[in-house]
Design an enzyme around this catalytic site. Structure first.
Site, PDB file in Angstrom:
ATOM      1  N   LYS A 204      39.808  40.902  36.517  1.00 56.48           N
ATOM      2  CA  LYS A 204      41.045  40.225  36.944  1.00 56.48           C
ATOM      3  C   LYS A 204      41.341  39.008  36.075  1.00 56.48           C
ATOM      4  O   LYS A 204      42.453  38.822  35.612  1.00 56.48           O
ATOM      5  CB  LYS A 204      40.939  39.762  38.397  1.00 56.48           C
ATOM      6  CG  LYS A 204      40.154  40.661  39.311  1.00 56.48           C
ATOM      7  CD  LYS A 204      40.953  41.857  39.771  1.00 56.48           C
ATOM      8  CE  LYS A 204      39.996  42.890  40.311  1.00 56.48           C
ATOM      9  NZ  LYS A 204      40.433  43.636  41.412  1.00 56.48           N
TER      10      LYS A 204
ATOM     11  N   TRP B 103      35.508  44.071  50.856  1.00 57.14           N
ATOM     12  CA  TRP B 103      35.961  45.096  49.907  1.00 57.14           C
ATOM     13  C   TRP B 103      35.306  46.424  50.288  1.00 57.14           C
ATOM     14  O   TRP B 103      34.095  46.479  50.516  1.00 57.14           O
ATOM     15  CB  TRP B 103      35.573  44.659  48.487  1.00 57.14           C
ATOM     16  CG  TRP B 103      35.923  45.639  47.411  1.00 57.14           C
ATOM     17  CD1 TRP B 103      37.124  46.275  47.232  1.00 57.14           C
ATOM     18  CD2 TRP B 103      35.073  46.081  46.351  1.00 57.14           C
ATOM     19  NE1 TRP B 103      37.071  47.074  46.116  1.00 57.14           N
ATOM     20  CE2 TRP B 103      35.821  46.973  45.560  1.00 57.14           C
ATOM     21  CE3 TRP B 103      33.750  45.806  45.989  1.00 57.14           C
ATOM     22  CZ2 TRP B 103      35.296  47.597  44.426  1.00 57.14           C
ATOM     23  CZ3 TRP B 103      33.232  46.423  44.860  1.00 57.14           C
ATOM     24  CH2 TRP B 103      33.992  47.308  44.080  1.00 57.14           C
TER      25      TRP B 103
ATOM     26  N   ASP C 146      29.530  37.623  45.103  1.00 57.68           N
ATOM     27  CA  ASP C 146      30.412  38.512  44.364  1.00 57.68           C
ATOM     28  C   ASP C 146      31.562  37.652  43.860  1.00 57.68           C
ATOM     29  O   ASP C 146      32.379  37.161  44.645  1.00 57.68           O
ATOM     30  CB  ASP C 146      30.931  39.622  45.299  1.00 57.68           C
ATOM     31  CG  ASP C 146      31.829  40.604  44.547  1.00 57.68           C
ATOM     32  OD1 ASP C 146      32.114  40.365  43.362  1.00 57.68           O
ATOM     33  OD2 ASP C 146      32.243  41.616  45.160  1.00 57.68           O
TER      34      ASP C 146
HETATM   35  N1  PGU Z   1      34.310  42.823  44.159  1.00 52.82           N
HETATM   36  C1  PGU Z   1      35.466  42.605  44.791  1.00 52.82           C
HETATM   37  C2  PGU Z   1      35.504  41.661  45.928  1.00 52.82           C
HETATM   38  C3  PGU Z   1      36.626  43.289  44.380  1.00 52.82           C
HETATM   39  O1  PGU Z   1      37.776  43.055  45.014  1.00 52.82           O
HETATM   40  C4  PGU Z   1      36.557  44.195  43.301  1.00 52.82           C
HETATM   41  C5  PGU Z   1      37.766  44.966  42.839  1.00 52.82           C
HETATM   42  C6  PGU Z   1      35.318  44.357  42.663  1.00 52.82           C
HETATM   43  C7  PGU Z   1      34.209  43.655  43.131  1.00 52.82           C
HETATM   44  C8  PGU Z   1      35.107  45.284  41.518  1.00 52.82           C
HETATM   45  O2  PGU Z   1      35.854  45.045  40.428  1.00 52.82           O
HETATM   46  P1  PGU Z   1      35.503  45.604  38.997  1.00 52.82           P
HETATM   47  O3  PGU Z   1      36.732  46.273  38.529  1.00 52.82           O
HETATM   48  O4  PGU Z   1      34.356  46.541  39.120  1.00 52.82           O
HETATM   49  O5  PGU Z   1      35.151  44.403  38.202  1.00 52.82           O
HETATM   50  N2  PGU Z   1      38.688  45.320  43.814  1.00 52.82           N
HETATM   51  C9  PGU Z   1      40.054  45.659  43.514  1.00 52.82           C
HETATM   52  C10 PGU Z   1      40.186  46.708  42.421  1.00 52.82           C
HETATM   53  C11 PGU Z   1      40.209  48.131  42.833  1.00 52.82           C
HETATM   54  C12 PGU Z   1      38.860  48.615  43.329  1.00 52.82           C
HETATM   55  O6  PGU Z   1      38.762  48.824  44.540  1.00 52.82           O
HETATM   56  O7  PGU Z   1      37.944  48.767  42.505  1.00 52.82           O
HETATM   57  C13 PGU Z   1      40.769  45.973  44.811  1.00 52.82           C
HETATM   58  O8  PGU Z   1      41.950  46.352  44.749  1.00 52.82           O
HETATM   59  O9  PGU Z   1      40.199  45.754  45.886  1.00 52.82           O
END
Ligand code: PGU
Length: 448
Positions: A294, A177, A258
């Protein structure tokens, strides 16, 4: 490749670290400058006139671009956010019910929460990820603090480690990410990568992963995606997790999980927590960042938790006392509403059951989108092997499309996705699959 050697990914991370450090050094310099009455101003007299425009975020910026597009066929497959078959955001029924209960309870107040958040929420969150019968919980060896969703939990954990852990190096999978390296670097950790994904097989590079972790310095921190790896959709099998655990424990590497997608990979909350539970079962220490963005659809409520599993109850309580010192100057204490929704659902047997049904329905809809997209490409005779679309797990498909092909699909088909070729399958519907399949077909047959 040895983790000590300098891969292109590591060079990019070093540049990021220099950039992030450079901006604070430059800031200090400018603070001195602006003390002088004549310098630090631009022609219009602004003390901020020297600022360059920062680029949009690589993931959230996709939504910004999508919002500006006026085409009726536009499609946002960038951000990982669940959409219904009608393409609409979803508030779970069970969340609406929990909110009703909260609103109708006039004894509820809006006082500050403690620094560590809502006690019920913390207890129930630990139970959700570690399992109701977890010895670590029964022995009071876990401290859990409510944080601002997954990101906030990662940041608090990283700040705590930078301050109190003897090793400052964290290994993150390549790719991962996009926010991970920024969160960890800004918290004061030094970021290195380990092999994870094999573009040739579009699967796990298990050998590379074992070699890299095997040559990491003893005690290094290792970031692991608990399930539904973002962006690749590729997870280790349970047997591979057992091997990773054995290797990491034998070298004293510290796991930092995570868990942003519990329930989204298999549709089952316990199954998706197996990776974490394998590590906790050996009595060793680890950190876990949980997000309810999510799996409960509470994206904007910013509700999550950081748990630190320790060797003894005494250490856990001292760890918690130090976590409070990290949190207090950062945001003082967390917001109450989202945590109250989660606690209401987790502690009520019926609501919990209804949540698992709704969660499974979301996971199943994504799986059916995988099949539909795969079938649509097969029926178009699109060149290449697209079986990874049905093999990959969780919210995303890592298509293998390059940034030029992505740009082509955005320009010609108004389809928005991250430039690494990641598609949020949760943003697709039966209605939009043919449009996406047309775009992919055109991109791989026509684009350069
Ligand atoms: N860890 C991972 C692996 C993730 O994919 C995401 C969110 C988070 C943590 C953080 O999510 P929180 O909203 O803080 O609980 N990734 C999504 C959402 C958009 C973003 O980049 O924040 C994504 O599209 O990759």
């Amino acid at each position: 490749m040895q983790p000590g050697s300098c891969s292109p990914a590591d060079r990019r991370l070093s540049a990021l670290a220099r950039h992030l450090q450079g901006s604070s050094a430059a800031m200090d310099h400018r603070t001195t400058l602006s003390a002088s009455p004549t310098s630090g101003f631009d022609a219009a007299g602004s003390v901020f006139g020297h600022l360059a425009r920062a680029p949009e975020d690589p993931i959230l910026g996709v939504t910004v671009a999508y919002n500006k597009d006026r085409s009726p066929v536009k499609l946002n497959l960038g951000v990982g956010a669940y959409r219904t078959e009608e393409g609409k955001p979803l508030v779970l029924n069970v969340v609406r019910r929990a909110e009703h209960t909260l609103v109708n309870d006039s004894s509820r107040v809006k006082e500050y929460l403690p620094i560590v958040g809502l006690a019920d929420f913390n207890k129930l969150s630990a139970k959700l990820i570690f399992g109701a019968d977890s010895p670590a919980i029964q022995e009071n060896r876990v401290t859990t603090v409510q944080c601002l969703s997954g990101t906030g939990s990662l940041r608090v954990g990283a700040e705590f480690l930078a301050k109190h852990y003897h090793q400052r190096t964290i290994y993150i999978p390549m790719p991962t990410w996009g926010n991970h390296p920024k969160v960890f670097t800004l918290a004061g950790l030094s970021v290195k990568t380990y092999h994870y994904y094999d573009p040739a097989t579009r699967g796990l590079n298990f050998q590379g992963l074992l070699e890299d972790l095997g040559s990491a310095p003893s005690g290094a921190i290792v970031l692991l995606h608990a399930c539904a790896h973002n962006p690749t959709g590729v997870d280790p099998t349970l047997g591979q997790w057992a091997q990773i655990r054995q290797l990491m424990r034998s070298k004293g590497l510290l796991p930092f999980f995570d868990s942003a997608y519990q329930g989204f990979a298999s549709g089952n909350l316990d199954e998706d927590a197996q990776s974490v539970r394998i590590f906790v079962a050996d009595g060793g220490e680890c950190l876990v960042a949980q997000s309810y963005a999510k799996n409960m659809g509470l994206y904007g409520e910013r509700v999550g938790a950081l748990s630190i599993v320790c060797k003894t109850a005494d250490v856990a309580s001292r760890v918690e006392s130090q976590l409070k010192l990290v949190i207090r100057p950062m945001y003082s204490n967390p917001p109450i509403h989202g945590a109250s929704i989660v606690a209401t659902i987790l502690k009520d047997r019926n609501m919990f059951h209804d949540w698992t049904i709704e969660l499974k329905a979301m996971a199943d809809r994504i799986i059916s989108m995988r099949q539909q997209l795969f079938d649509a490409l097969s029926s178009r005779g699109t060149p290449g092997d697209w079986s990874h679309i049905i093999k990959q797990i969780g919210m995303f498909t890592f298509t293998g499309l390059n940034s030029e092909q992505v740009a082509f699909m955005t320009k010609e088909y108004h389809i928005y996705m991250t430039s690494d070729g990641r598609i949020s399958m949760a943003g697709l519907s039966s209605r939009t699959v043919p449009h996406l399949a047309d775009a992919i077909h055109a991109a791989v047959t026509r684009a350069v």
